[in-house]
Enzyme design. Structure first.
Site, PDB file in Angstrom:
ATOM      1  N   ARG A   1     106.137  -5.372 -72.352  1.00  0.00           N
ATOM      2  CA  ARG A   1     107.527  -5.362 -73.076  1.00  0.00           C
ATOM      3  C   ARG A   1     108.560  -5.613 -72.050  1.00  0.00           C
ATOM      4  O   ARG A   1     108.935  -4.840 -71.438  1.00  0.00           O
ATOM      5  CB  ARG A   1     107.517  -4.011 -73.888  1.00  0.00           C
ATOM      6  CG  ARG A   1     108.944  -4.027 -74.491  1.00  0.00           C
ATOM      7  CD  ARG A   1     108.861  -4.487 -76.086  1.00  0.00           C
ATOM      8  NE  ARG A   1     107.820  -4.040 -76.808  1.00  0.00           N
ATOM      9  CZ  ARG A   1     107.635  -4.779 -77.820  1.00  0.00           C
ATOM     10  NH1 ARG A   1     108.212  -5.917 -78.247  1.00  0.00           N
ATOM     11  NH2 ARG A   1     106.549  -4.136 -78.700  1.00  0.00           N
TER      12      ARG A   1
ATOM     13  N   ARG B   1      99.538 -14.134 -74.209  1.00  0.00           N
ATOM     14  CA  ARG B   1     100.126 -12.886 -73.335  1.00  0.00           C
ATOM     15  C   ARG B   1      99.359 -11.754 -73.054  1.00  0.00           C
ATOM     16  O   ARG B   1      99.603 -10.876 -72.528  1.00  0.00           O
ATOM     17  CB  ARG B   1     101.473 -12.657 -74.233  1.00  0.00           C
ATOM     18  CG  ARG B   1     101.239 -11.944 -75.473  1.00  0.00           C
ATOM     19  CD  ARG B   1     102.489 -11.408 -76.325  1.00  0.00           C
ATOM     20  NE  ARG B   1     102.092 -10.962 -77.295  1.00  0.00           N
ATOM     21  CZ  ARG B   1     102.839  -9.821 -78.357  1.00  0.00           C
ATOM     22  NH1 ARG B   1     104.234  -9.600 -77.641  1.00  0.00           N
ATOM     23  NH2 ARG B   1     102.728  -9.445 -79.448  1.00  0.00           N
TER      24      ARG B   1
ATOM     25  N   HIS C   1     109.348 -15.884 -74.648  1.00  0.00           N
ATOM     26  CA  HIS C   1     109.940 -14.680 -75.373  1.00  0.00           C
ATOM     27  C   HIS C   1     110.781 -14.011 -74.386  1.00  0.00           C
ATOM     28  O   HIS C   1     110.445 -12.874 -74.124  1.00  0.00           O
ATOM     29  CB  HIS C   1     108.816 -13.962 -76.025  1.00  0.00           C
ATOM     30  CG  HIS C   1     109.477 -13.030 -76.919  1.00  0.00           C
ATOM     31  ND1 HIS C   1     110.291 -11.903 -76.665  1.00  0.00           N
ATOM     32  CD2 HIS C   1     108.711 -12.566 -78.269  1.00  0.00           C
ATOM     33  CE1 HIS C   1     110.403 -11.261 -77.708  1.00  0.00           C
ATOM     34  NE2 HIS C   1     109.338 -11.565 -78.622  1.00  0.00           N
TER      35      HIS C   1
ATOM     36  N   ASP D   1     117.032 -10.929 -86.215  1.00  0.00           N
ATOM     37  CA  ASP D   1     115.593 -11.352 -85.922  1.00  0.00           C
ATOM     38  C   ASP D   1     115.330 -12.812 -86.490  1.00  0.00           C
ATOM     39  O   ASP D   1     114.966 -13.012 -87.855  1.00  0.00           O
ATOM     40  CB  ASP D   1     114.491 -10.353 -86.555  1.00  0.00           C
ATOM     41  CG  ASP D   1     113.111 -10.785 -86.154  1.00  0.00           C
ATOM     42  OD1 ASP D   1     112.855 -11.804 -85.678  1.00  0.00           O
ATOM     43  OD2 ASP D   1     112.296 -10.031 -86.363  1.00  0.00           O
TER      44      ASP D   1
ATOM     45  N   GLU E   1     114.921 -16.905 -77.199  1.00  0.00           N
ATOM     46  CA  GLU E   1     113.549 -17.259 -76.955  1.00  0.00           C
ATOM     47  C   GLU E   1     113.396 -18.959 -77.284  1.00  0.00           C
ATOM     48  O   GLU E   1     113.633 -19.147 -78.131  1.00  0.00           O
ATOM     49  CB  GLU E   1     112.629 -16.538 -77.855  1.00  0.00           C
ATOM     50  CG  GLU E   1     112.505 -15.091 -77.807  1.00  0.00           C
ATOM     51  CD  GLU E   1     111.828 -14.354 -78.902  1.00  0.00           C
ATOM     52  OE1 GLU E   1     110.813 -14.984 -79.237  1.00  0.00           O
ATOM     53  OE2 GLU E   1     112.262 -13.320 -79.236  1.00  0.00           O
TER      54      GLU E   1
END
Ligand code: BG6
Length: 296
Positions: free
Chosen positions: A68, A94, A164, A209, A268
């Site tokens: 994270r 990832r 990201h 978002d 991103e």
């Protein structure tokens, strides 16, 4: 894991957090950490300057779990897969162990690391098995990350991708992002998902978002608290995702501190949703992002 013999002295390979293999770069120009788990750039700082990237204090560092913070590498789908399949969010790249293909230092002091991911039985169960991904990270006065996808098979396929990037900011409520004025976006949280950004820079007053579509624009994060601007320049990317979880979502994430939403923003660069890529047999496509900072 195999590594080239001519390993430069500014790069060290050793166990990082959770014992995961990590390349530590410490050159006269910059410091950076790259985990082979996820090909994850976890930190980057130009010499004498504050870190550019945010890393959660609660992040997992364990096989199978994404890290994270830093720059999670999203491939071959973004978020929940569009066909509704019950598969891990943001793809498998990832969460996978990447191989180090080459590490070298240039005469100008920049360090270049190339990592590689190929299909394995786990990824082939989720996606096709006719691709190879290479990730070239160049650490110097700026940080350049290039994800190259090759179709090694005999049929075209489609994929999504994103770098990201979690940026470290003084206070997300005080920053502004320019570059996406007037751009159409898809919001993951608004009732009417497809909208258009007004003519003003993005500011944060609640959870955001959004996948901004059909944009190759350079974005700039103006951060008066840290007295810097971060410049996000990209090529081979049609989408820019902007995300901050704000208060409630931050509390719901086990690997994220309750107050950390204030100190980060994700901008991103990638190709997602309407900008999903198609790649034909033998073709190689590259997504390239360069990050740099300037004093305000
Ligand atoms: C962003 C998405 O890119 O990533 C958000 O737009 C998502 O919807 C966020 O919440 C974090 O995703 P994850 O899987 O790392 O928790």
């Amino acid at each position: 894991m195999s590594l080239p013999n001519d390993f430069p002295s500014s790069v060290r390979l050793g166990p990082g957090q959770g014992g995961l293999p990590r390349l530590e770069i410490d050159s006269p120009l910059a410091r950076a950490e790259i985990y082979l788990h996820g090909a994850h750039v976890v930190s980057y700082a130009k010499t004498g300057e504050k870190p550019l990237l945010f890393l959660s204090e609660k992040s997992y560092f364990q096989g199978g779990q994404p890290i994270r913070g830093g720059v999670p590498l999203i491939f071959p789908w973004f978020g929940p897969r569009q066909d509704g399949a019950d598969v891990p969010a943001h793809g498998f790249a990832r969460r996978s162990a990447w191989a180090a293909e080459s590490v070298r230092e240039e005469d100008d002091g920049t360090v270049q690391v190339v990592l590689r991911l190929k299909p394995d039985p786990m990824t082939s169960a989720l996606f096709n098995d006719s691709w190879v991904a290479r990730y070239r990270v160049t650490v110097g006065n700026e940080l350049t990350m290039e994800l190259e996808v090759t179709n090694t098979g005999s049929a075209p396929f489609r994929y999504e991708e994103a770098l990201h990037t979690y940026f470290s900011v003084s206070d997300v409520r005080e920053i502004a992002i320019t570059g996406l004025e007037g751009t159409e976006y898809l919001s993951a949280i608004e009732e009417v998902p497809r909208k258009r950004q007004n003519g003003k820079p993005i500011r944060f007053e609640h959870e955001l978002d959004r996948v901004y579509l059909n944009t190759e624009a350079t974005c700039v994060i103006e951060d008066p608290g840290f007295e810097r601007r971060i410049i996000v320049e990209k090529q081979g990317s049609q989408s820019t995702v902007v995300w901050n979880p704000w208060i409630d979502k931050a509390r719901q994430m086990a690997d994220f501190g309750d107050d950390e939403w204030m100190r980060m923003v994700c901008v991103e660069s990638g190709n997602a949703r309407d900008n999903t890529k198609e790649i034909i047999p033998g073709e190689r496509q590259t997504l390239c992002v360069t990050l740099r900072s300037e004093a305000l």
